[in-house]
Design a protein around this motif. Structure first.
Motif, PDB file in Angstrom:
ATOM      1  N   LEU B  18     -47.795   1.901 -23.057  1.00  0.00           N
ATOM      2  CA  LEU B  18     -46.941   2.782 -22.251  1.00  0.00           C
ATOM      3  C   LEU B  18     -47.654   3.413 -21.067  1.00  0.00           C
ATOM      4  O   LEU B  18     -47.017   3.833 -20.108  1.00  0.00           O
ATOM      5  N   PHE B  19     -48.992   3.474 -21.134  1.00  0.00           N
ATOM      6  CA  PHE B  19     -49.728   4.190 -20.091  1.00  0.00           C
ATOM      7  C   PHE B  19     -49.346   3.738 -18.672  1.00  0.00           C
ATOM      8  O   PHE B  19     -49.061   4.578 -17.816  1.00  0.00           O
ATOM      9  N   PRO B  20     -49.289   2.414 -18.398  1.00  0.00           N
ATOM     10  CA  PRO B  20     -48.967   1.979 -17.031  1.00  0.00           C
ATOM     11  C   PRO B  20     -47.583   2.431 -16.585  1.00  0.00           C
ATOM     12  O   PRO B  20     -47.373   2.664 -15.398  1.00  0.00           O
ATOM     13  N   VAL B  21     -46.658   2.556 -17.532  1.00  0.00           N
ATOM     14  CA  VAL B  21     -45.309   2.973 -17.170  1.00  0.00           C
ATOM     15  C   VAL B  21     -45.362   4.312 -16.445  1.00  0.00           C
ATOM     16  O   VAL B  21     -44.693   4.525 -15.432  1.00  0.00           O
ATOM     17  N   THR B  24     -47.961   4.030 -13.049  1.00  0.00           N
ATOM     18  CA  THR B  24     -47.457   3.419 -11.825  1.00  0.00           C
ATOM     19  C   THR B  24     -46.391   4.276 -11.149  1.00  0.00           C
ATOM     20  O   THR B  24     -46.089   4.087  -9.982  1.00  0.00           O
ATOM     21  N   ARG B  25     -45.817   5.244 -11.883  1.00  0.00           N
ATOM     22  CA  ARG B  25     -44.755   6.050 -11.288  1.00  0.00           C
ATOM     23  C   ARG B  25     -45.256   7.353 -10.685  1.00  0.00           C
ATOM     24  O   ARG B  25     -44.611   7.942  -9.839  1.00  0.00           O
ATOM     25  N   GLN B  30     -52.076   7.038 -10.036  1.00  0.00           N
ATOM     26  CA  GLN B  30     -51.897   5.607  -9.898  1.00  0.00           C
ATOM     27  C   GLN B  30     -53.220   4.846 -10.038  1.00  0.00           C
ATOM     28  O   GLN B  30     -53.289   3.814 -10.696  1.00  0.00           O
ATOM     29  N   HIS B  31     -54.255   5.423  -9.434  1.00  0.00           N
ATOM     30  CA  HIS B  31     -55.547   4.718  -9.471  1.00  0.00           C
ATOM     31  C   HIS B  31     -56.205   4.827 -10.839  1.00  0.00           C
ATOM     32  O   HIS B  31     -57.229   4.230 -11.065  1.00  0.00           O
ATOM     33  N   TYR B  32     -55.600   5.586 -11.745  1.00  0.00           N
ATOM     34  CA  TYR B  32     -56.159   5.661 -13.098  1.00  0.00           C
ATOM     35  C   TYR B  32     -56.130   4.295 -13.791  1.00  0.00           C
ATOM     36  O   TYR B  32     -56.912   4.030 -14.686  1.00  0.00           O
ATOM     37  N   SER B 158     -52.409  -9.018 -10.305  1.00  0.00           N
ATOM     38  CA  SER B 158     -52.323  -7.592  -9.982  1.00  0.00           C
ATOM     39  C   SER B 158     -53.237  -6.767 -10.879  1.00  0.00           C
ATOM     40  O   SER B 158     -53.732  -7.233 -11.901  1.00  0.00           O
ATOM     41  N   THR B 159     -53.440  -5.517 -10.471  1.00  0.00           N
ATOM     42  CA  THR B 159     -54.200  -4.569 -11.286  1.00  0.00           C
ATOM     43  C   THR B 159     -53.532  -4.398 -12.640  1.00  0.00           C
ATOM     44  O   THR B 159     -54.204  -4.295 -13.672  1.00  0.00           O
TER      45      THR B 159
END
Lengths: 290, 321, 259
Positions: B18-21, B24-25, B30-32, B158-159
């Motif tokens: 779930l972290f990217p959800v 990315t928002r 974001q850079h985390y 992508s990242t």
């Protein structure tokens, strides 16, 4: 320069550097003889010795010989504090903890040195001025002779101390059998304290005498420590004269490697020797077989 | 997977998934995602090191060097020999395992401090080789042009893809480590750590186990190194020096020396610390690490996080009593 | 087993060990028949623990032979000797103090289990079966020595008497043919020592041969089938407890002093 002259030149500079490794190795040996601990901060004492002398000489304008002794004293006290407030406490823990404590301390010393002196190398003047002597076509720096002379005096002095004086013998007794030593009335704790102080001071002496020749900067400690350890293992841990032979051997090896093979790889000589000795004969080339 | 570890592992998977959800928002973090990729790569090294240090009680100061061997194997094989990343990675693992075996066998016969010194010396030699063999490694300025990771037509782009790829392997590492720890071999490691003589008398082949875990641990570092090389697409000797080896030790010590989860947390903590929070100190970073390591090893030899967790648990208990 | 009863379970021949010139053991020869309780006695410094360490492989003898069921073992590493079926306890308790009681006993099963690195990391079904077996057996042995209630405690937190019992359970979990006990009753009180005596007998009744070092003479004379007396590294006498009690040499150097 003829091949012979070149060879002689490498030989002399090798012996000079080797002497410094011997002093570091003796530092390991003293602590090991008394406590069977390997102190990973040993090399940092050399670096501190050099930089402290620079401080006393350059910043406080003390005479060079005063700076020499003051620096040895200062680093000796640092060794004492380290033993009294960290090692003594960690000795009850596992070997792993003890190793990590000395590693951490070496990083602290290195970091502090960078904080105080920055990243630039520093120099000291040679102990006696004058142009190098020419021996059979090779130039011998006067400082080289100082280094050899002082090292030999220190090594002989230590050897006499450990074999003939009451304190020296008592220190050796502590590692052999700490409980028996305690029962015989030897103050084991004070002996351990003394061993750390002595080996820190010894490293510092090496640092001061090498600085006029090869400069000193904050991050030289780790490599010096490692090479000193290689020398100590090569000569047989705890063996003084073994360390002397091994130190000269490694010094010459490095010097020849730098001269004939590649200067970049000269630092690897001692470490490769260490790995080979560990592989083939862990008690050291000159150590006693059990 | 052991039943007692299953809930924790599931929670971990959900968090990671779930972290990217969120990341990315929310533009501030974001850079985390990028930091998390590094944290995961270092986490694999730390998990391996924890197995070696915390469980088998052996210390290695060459884990950055092993990571470097993995990274340079991948880098050199892909740039100079046109290998594709996957076979390069496996060859790198094999090379590392052979090297670790030949360093481990002689030095693990001896007492603890010999392995520390031997690995320290070995790490320095490796670093010298990375800097000196300019034709192969690019020398001190580094090796450039390493391709991204991929197999055939499939490539990580992508990242976000990298994030999931790296953390997939972190999950695998954790699974392997937890399984190992909760087995007869894992218990034997802890026994070696506590009393080698008694372990030997109970039929534990101590010398063989120590070498085995050293090799496994080094191979995990090499694997992480390979991922690192393909992610950054550039490597230089500075990323694999003694300072980094000590950082890995610190990650394990912070997280709890005998804890797989702890070493992962420790590596995340330290990665964020140096990438996000300690940048102000830049030069002083190493001094700060030294002080932290010194304090932890003297006062919390079992690790920092376990002490904190225990303290928090006590406080909670007291509050609800 | 028939052949086992014919050859002695342990045979020691002209065993010698010196430490830097000091002879700790001097030409020791004796054997241990299968299924007995045999004791080694002697004053402090007689070489009893050195002898036990030689048998379990922790130190290598300077010369001489040790046969276990007819096979020479003096050059094997300790873990191989353990796997062959010799298990031991230590004079100064050597438990894995920070592991739980049951984990300690589980380590004792190490020589009886096979799962390798791959099986363990992948948790193969063979490994899971073995793991269940390890803990069932460990529980059984804890029950045997009477430590079932302490199973989940840290081993280091137990009182000395229970630590000694735990060491026995750990050694028994290896299902040894020969059990070496190094001063199991040292530091125990009278009732604990008595319990230990019963435990030793129960172990022997399982068919396990016991070689015992002990200072408590009552325990030794009451439980042993045979006694070996060491004195300054030399074998002074061997025989049944009754013979030993009557042996004038033994009385002079050893028993005489105490009574």
């Amino acid at each position: 320069m003829s091949i012979m002259e070149e060879f002689l030149q490498y030989l002399i500079s090798g012996i000079t550097v080797g002497m410094i490794y011997v002093l570091v190795a003796l530092g390991y040996n003293i602590i090991y003889n008394v406590t069977e601990v390997i102190n990973f901060a040993q090399g940092e004492f050399v670096m501190l010795g050099g930089l402290c002398a620079v401080f006393y000489y350059e910043s406080l304008h003390l005479p060079l010989w005063v700076a020499f002794f003051m620096s040895i004293g200062t680093v000796g006290v640092i060794g004492l504090i380290f033993e009294k407030f960290a090692i003594r406490y960690a000795r009850s823990q596992s070997v792993l903890t003890l190793i990590i404590v000395t590693i951490a301390f070496s990083i602290i010393l290195k970091g502090s040195a960078m904080f105080i002196w920055g990243k630039d190398p520093y120099s000291l003047p040679a102990f006696s001025a004058g142009s190098p002597w020419m021996v059979a076509g090779a130039a011998v720096q006067r400082q080289s002779l100082w280094i050899m002379g002082i090292s030999l005096v220190i090594i002989s002095g230590l050897s006499i101390f450990f074999h003939n004086s009451f304190y020296g013998k008592a220190m050796c007794a502590c590692a052999d059998n700490p409980i028996a030593a305690k029962m015989m009335g030897i103050p084991v704790r004070r002996m351990i304290l003394l061993s750390f102080t002595l080996s820190a001071a010894l490293g510092a002496a090496g640092g001061v005498i090498i600085t006029p020749l090869s400069l000193m900067e904050y991050d030289r400690g780790a490599l010096l420590g490692l090479k000193g350890f290689s020398v100590a293992v090569l000569g047989g841990l705890g063996n003084f004269w073994g360390a002397l032979m091994a130190g000269i051997f490694i010094g010459i090896g490095e010097s020849f490697c730098a001269g004939y093979i590649s200067s970049g790889y000269k630092d690897a000589v001692a470490l490769v020797a260490l790995l080979i000795v560990l592989f083939v004969r862990p008690e050291g080339l000159l150590g006693k077989t059990k | 997977m052991n039943r007692k570890n299953l809930p924790g592992f599931l929670v971990f998977l959900v968090c990671i998934g779930l972290f990217p959800v969120f990341a990315t928002r929310i533009s501030a973090i974001q850079h985390y995602l990028d930091v998390m990729i590094f944290g995961g790569i270092f986490g694999i090294v730390a998990i391996g090191l924890s197995l070696l240090m915390g469980y088998a009680g052996q210390i290695s100061l060459a884990h950055a060097a092993f990571m470097g061997i993995g990274a340079y194997s991948s880098g050199i094989l892909t740039t100079h020999f046109n290998f594709s990343p996957v076979p390069a990675l496996f060859l790198g693992l094999l090379i590392t395992a052979i090297i670790a075996f030949s360093v481990g066998v002689p030095s693990l016969r001896l007492k603890g401090h010999y392995l520390a010194m031997a690995t320290l010396g070995f790490g320095v030699i490796v670093h010298i080789i990375f800097s000196e063999e300019v034709n192969w490694t690019g020398g001190p300025s580094g090796l450039v042009g390493i391709p991204g990771f991929g197999l055939g037509d499939w490539k990580l782009k992508s990242t976000l893809q990298w994030y999931y790829f790296v953390w997939l392997w972190v999950a695998v590492s954790i699974l392997i480590a937890l399984n190992l720890v909760n087995s007869r071999i894992g218990r034997a490691f802890r026994a070696i750590h506590e009393d080698e003589k008694a372990a030997e008398a109970m039929g534990v082949p101590t010398a063989r186990y120590k070498v085995q875990i050293f090799v496994v641990s080094a191979a995990m570092a090499a694997f992480a190194g390979s991922l690192y090389a393909h992610y950054v697409e550039f490597i230089n000797p500075g990323s694999f020096d003694l300072v980094w080896s000590i950082r890995f030790i610190l990650m394990v010590m912070v997280g709890g020396i005998q804890s797989i989860w702890g070493s992962l947390l420790g590596s995340l903590f330290l990665t964020f610390l140096s990438n996000e929070w300690l940048q102000v100190f830049a030069e002083l970073e190493i001094l700060i690490y030294g002080i932290i390591l010194f304090i932890i090893s003297l006062f919390f030899p079992d690790g920092l996080f376990p002490v904190i967790f225990r303290f928090l648990a006590q406080q909670l208990e007291r509050r609800y009593e | 087993m028939n052949e086992a009863s014919e050859i002695p379970i342990l045979e020691i021949r002209e065993l010698g060990k010196s430490f830097g010139g000091v002879e700790a053991l001097h030409d020791i020869t004796f054997s241990v028949p299968s299924g007995v309780i045999q004791s080694i006695i002697g004053p402090n410094g007689a070489g009893k623990t050195t002898l036990l360490n030689c048998v379990s492989g922790i130190i290598k003898p300077s010369h001489g032979k040790i046969y276990f069921l007819g096979k020479p073992i003096e050059n094997l590493p300790p873990h191989r000797i353990a796997t062959l079926g010799i298990s031991r306890t230590f004079q100064h308790v050597a438990l894995f103090k920070r592991m739980t009681v049951i984990e300690n006993v589980a380590i004792g099963r190490h020589s009886k289990t096979r799962s390798g690195f791959l099986a363990c990391t992948l948790r193969l079904s063979s490994m899971r079966r073995e793991e269940r077996d390890i803990f069932t057996k460990a529980e059984e042995w804890l029950e045997f020595v009477g430590l079932s209630d302490e199973m989940w405690k840290e081993a280091g937190s137990l009182p000395l008497g229970k630590q000694k019992l735990l060491e026995v359970a750990r050694a028994l979990a290896a299902e040894p043919r020969l059990l070496l006990l190094d001063e199991p009753a040292g530091g125990l009180n009278t009732s604990e020592t008595e319990q230990f005596g019963d435990l030793i007998e129960r172990i022997r009744n399982l068919g396990i041969t016991i070689l015992l070092i002990e200072h408590d003479m009552n325990l030794v004379m009451e439980k042993s089938d045979y006694v070996v007396v060491l004195h300054y590294g030399k074998l002074l006498a061997t025989g049944t407890p009754r013979e030993i009690k009557r042996n004038p040499q033994v009385i002079e150097v050893y028993l005489g002093k105490e009574e």
